[in-house]
Design a protein around this motif. Structure first.
Motif, PDB file in Angstrom:
ATOM      1  N   UNK A 349     -52.026  32.769  46.158  1.00  0.00           N
ATOM      2  CA  UNK A 349     -51.804  33.237  47.532  1.00  0.00           C
ATOM      3  C   UNK A 349     -52.191  34.692  47.730  1.00  0.00           C
ATOM      4  N   UNK A 350     -52.214  35.471  46.653  1.00  0.00           N
ATOM      5  CA  UNK A 350     -52.620  36.873  46.760  1.00  0.00           C
ATOM      6  C   UNK A 350     -54.136  37.029  46.753  1.00  0.00           C
ATOM      7  N   UNK A 351     -54.845  36.118  46.116  1.00  0.00           N
ATOM      8  CA  UNK A 351     -56.281  36.266  45.875  1.00  0.00           C
ATOM      9  C   UNK A 351     -57.148  35.348  46.731  1.00  0.00           C
ATOM     10  N   UNK A 352     -56.534  34.457  47.514  1.00  0.00           N
ATOM     11  CA  UNK A 352     -57.293  33.469  48.265  1.00  0.00           C
ATOM     12  C   UNK A 352     -57.765  34.038  49.611  1.00  0.00           C
ATOM     13  N   UNK A 353     -58.732  34.926  49.527  1.00  0.00           N
ATOM     14  CA  UNK A 353     -59.338  35.483  50.736  1.00  0.00           C
ATOM     15  C   UNK A 353     -60.368  34.470  51.232  1.00  0.00           C
ATOM     16  N   UNK A 354     -59.911  33.580  52.072  1.00  0.00           N
ATOM     17  CA  UNK A 354     -60.701  32.423  52.492  1.00  0.00           C
ATOM     18  C   UNK A 354     -60.388  32.126  53.956  1.00  0.00           C
ATOM     19  N   UNK A 355     -61.410  31.835  54.780  1.00  0.00           N
ATOM     20  CA  UNK A 355     -61.158  31.596  56.206  1.00  0.00           C
ATOM     21  C   UNK A 355     -60.156  30.481  56.490  1.00  0.00           C
ATOM     22  N   UNK A 356     -60.188  29.414  55.701  1.00  0.00           N
ATOM     23  CA  UNK A 356     -59.267  28.301  55.962  1.00  0.00           C
ATOM     24  C   UNK A 356     -57.830  28.694  55.648  1.00  0.00           C
ATOM     25  N   UNK A 357     -57.603  29.305  54.482  1.00  0.00           N
ATOM     26  CA  UNK A 357     -56.255  29.727  54.107  1.00  0.00           C
ATOM     27  C   UNK A 357     -55.740  30.810  55.049  1.00  0.00           C
ATOM     28  N   UNK A 358     -56.549  31.843  55.252  1.00  0.00           N
ATOM     29  CA  UNK A 358     -56.112  32.939  56.118  1.00  0.00           C
ATOM     30  C   UNK A 358     -55.942  32.474  57.555  1.00  0.00           C
ATOM     31  N   UNK A 359     -56.799  31.551  57.991  1.00  0.00           N
ATOM     32  CA  UNK A 359     -56.637  31.006  59.336  1.00  0.00           C
ATOM     33  C   UNK A 359     -55.334  30.251  59.489  1.00  0.00           C
ATOM     34  N   UNK A 360     -54.926  29.539  58.438  1.00  0.00           N
ATOM     35  CA  UNK A 360     -53.649  28.825  58.460  1.00  0.00           C
ATOM     36  C   UNK A 360     -52.483  29.812  58.538  1.00  0.00           C
ATOM     37  N   UNK A 361     -52.591  30.933  57.819  1.00  0.00           N
ATOM     38  CA  UNK A 361     -51.522  31.942  57.862  1.00  0.00           C
ATOM     39  C   UNK A 361     -51.468  32.628  59.227  1.00  0.00           C
ATOM     40  N   UNK A 362     -52.618  32.881  59.824  1.00  0.00           N
ATOM     41  CA  UNK A 362     -52.652  33.461  61.169  1.00  0.00           C
ATOM     42  C   UNK A 362     -51.956  32.530  62.155  1.00  0.00           C
ATOM     43  N   UNK A 363     -52.270  31.239  62.075  1.00  0.00           N
ATOM     44  CA  UNK A 363     -51.630  30.253  62.953  1.00  0.00           C
ATOM     45  C   UNK A 363     -50.113  30.258  62.761  1.00  0.00           C
ATOM     46  N   UNK A 364     -49.672  30.257  61.496  1.00  0.00           N
ATOM     47  CA  UNK A 364     -48.246  30.262  61.193  1.00  0.00           C
ATOM     48  C   UNK A 364     -47.579  31.516  61.731  1.00  0.00           C
ATOM     49  N   UNK A 365     -48.215  32.665  61.537  1.00  0.00           N
ATOM     50  CA  UNK A 365     -47.637  33.918  62.005  1.00  0.00           C
ATOM     51  C   UNK A 365     -47.467  33.956  63.511  1.00  0.00           C
ATOM     52  N   UNK A 366     -48.485  33.491  64.214  1.00  0.00           N
ATOM     53  CA  UNK A 366     -48.396  33.479  65.680  1.00  0.00           C
ATOM     54  C   UNK A 366     -47.281  32.542  66.140  1.00  0.00           C
ATOM     55  N   UNK A 367     -47.187  31.374  65.517  1.00  0.00           N
ATOM     56  CA  UNK A 367     -46.130  30.426  65.886  1.00  0.00           C
ATOM     57  C   UNK A 367     -44.749  31.008  65.610  1.00  0.00           C
ATOM     58  N   UNK A 368     -44.593  31.691  64.471  1.00  0.00           N
ATOM     59  CA  UNK A 368     -43.297  32.283  64.131  1.00  0.00           C
ATOM     60  C   UNK A 368     -42.908  33.371  65.129  1.00  0.00           C
ATOM     61  N   UNK A 369     -43.899  34.146  65.580  1.00  0.00           N
ATOM     62  CA  UNK A 369     -43.613  35.187  66.570  1.00  0.00           C
ATOM     63  C   UNK A 369     -43.205  34.564  67.901  1.00  0.00           C
ATOM     64  N   UNK A 370     -43.952  33.582  68.369  1.00  0.00           N
ATOM     65  CA  UNK A 370     -43.650  32.959  69.654  1.00  0.00           C
ATOM     66  C   UNK A 370     -42.326  32.206  69.614  1.00  0.00           C
ATOM     67  N   UNK A 371     -41.931  31.739  68.422  1.00  0.00           N
ATOM     68  CA  UNK A 371     -40.634  31.068  68.287  1.00  0.00           C
ATOM     69  C   UNK A 371     -39.483  32.047  68.499  1.00  0.00           C
ATOM     70  N   UNK A 372     -39.764  33.345  68.356  1.00  0.00           N
ATOM     71  CA  UNK A 372     -38.753  34.382  68.569  1.00  0.00           C
ATOM     72  C   UNK A 372     -39.060  35.187  69.830  1.00  0.00           C
TER      73      UNK A 372
END
Length: 381
Positions: A349-372
């Motif tokens: 998770x520290x080394x996976x600089x990849x559009x698919x992985x990072x895109x999934x984290x971006x999606x998760x982060x936005x959802x977590x923010x909007x949930x609050x």
């Protein structure tokens, strides 16, 4: 929080922690906050921005890019959803082999060879070039504004004296601090400060800033909330990159950990434990201040700091494990030598600089923010 100087004005601070490729989660959270802030009539909610490690990359970009806070958050999302491992470190077999041979020679010869060659497992020259192209550091002073960001602080660890150093660039001239093993200094922040703050030990090489060499800002950073508070924040939003403990999926008991598992635990301890400990300390200090009658608080070196702590609702390590095959082949080969794919999930998770992985984290982060949304709206308003 203990301080020598009280806040001179109402300021909202942003604290971005470290975590390598996990920094993509912060971009998603910031995009969600930007959406909420714009709808609330607060297009530039933060006055103080601080960051360490991957958070330093996000903090510097957020401040340097033109436009308001939402524009900066949008740029962060764009960068994280297009980044590749080759933007961060060299992934060719020749470079990996050369660095590996240096470690083998140093280890095999021991004290027979006085001068050591090995400095890191990875060559991060691409990251420097990427950041220089991406972030207009010279424009930072022109971005400071009364109704928006007024100060930027990035923290790195000095390998010479083992002190945690916070580099500060601000609209005005804030008072610097000097505490046990941690201090601050005025600086014109550039690519070397970001590289220093994000130099994960062993994996990334030390970075020179002036006459000293620095490593990841999370190292020995015993008070990661301190820079934002010293710079006048009386409210802070902290964005972490590790799920709460009650959401953790623990490995089976009684099974001896692999080197991959041990390395993942070490990196978690180095890069993420401090901010969680500091949040607990801040909560206790706030409770203490509440017990002191308002009439006798004058002169105390304690003041109450309101905070909002946003963390992943899912296990980022588990997400990384499912995308293990997207690691560059050379890195995958090295990681596989330490343990199984599942045991390597935290390290991955520290080394996976990849559009698919990072895109999934971006999606998760936005959802977590909007949930609050309600909490964030109340907090920034």
């Amino acid at each position: 929080m203990t301080l020598g100087e009280p806040a001179d004005s109402k300021k909202l601070g942003l604290v971005l922690s470290g975590g390598g490729a996990r920094g993509a989660y912060q971009a998603g959270v910031l995009a969600g906050i930007a959406e909420i802030a714009t709808a609330s009539g607060k297009p530039n909610p933060f006055q103080v921005v601080t960051g360490v490690s991957a958070g330093a990359v996000n903090a510097a970009g957020l401040v340097a890019w033109p436009g308001d806070f939402a524009d900066g958050a949008e740029q962060l999302v764009k960068n994280w959803t297009t980044i590749t491992a080759s933007d961060v470190f060299k992934t060719d077999a020749v470079t990996a082999g050369r660095l590996g041979i240096k470690f083998l020679i140093d280890t095999a010869l021991g004290n027979m060879k006085e001068k050591k060659m090995a400095r890191s497992l990875l060559d991060t020259a691409p990251l420097r070039a990427y950041l220089e192209k991406l972030i207009p550091f010279d424009e930072i002073p022109s971005r400071f504004r009364e109704d928006g960001i007024q100060s930027l602080a990035l923290t790195a660890m000095n390998y010479t004296n083992a002190h945690s150093m916070t580099f500060v660039q601000a609209k005005d001239t804030p008072v610097m601090w000097d505490r046990s093993r941690r201090k601050s200094v005025h600086a014109k922040i550039g690519v070397e400060h970001v590289m220093a703050s994000s130099a994960i030990p062993i994996f990334f090489p030390p970075v020179a800033v002036g006459d000293d060499f620095y490593g990841d800002g999370c190292l020995r950073n015993t008070a990661p909330l301190s820079p934002a508070i010293h710079l006048g924040s009386d409210r802070i939003i902290v964005i972490g990159v590790r799920r709460p403990d009650h959401l953790a999926k623990l490995p089976p008991a009684g099974v001896s950990p692999s080197l991959a598992r041990v390395t993942g635990v070490i990196l978690n301890a180095l890069l993420m434990d401090a901010v969680e400990f500091d949040m607990e300390r801040l909560g206790r200090i706030n409770q203490t201040v509440d017990l002191i009658p308002s009439g006798v608080r004058t002169g105390l070196q304690l003041r109450k700091i309101e905070y909002l702590w946003i963390r992943p609702s899912q296990d980022i390590g588990a997400i990384a494990a499912g995308l293990y095959e997207r690691l560059p082949s050379v890195i995958r080969y090295l990681v596989a030598g330490l343990g199984s794919q599942k045991e390597s999930s935290e390290l991955t998770s520290y080394l996976l600089f990849d559009p698919e992985f990072c895109g999934e984290l971006v999606r998760l982060g936005r959802e977590d923010a909007l949930a609050q949304k309600d909490q964030i709206t109340a907090f920034i308003s």
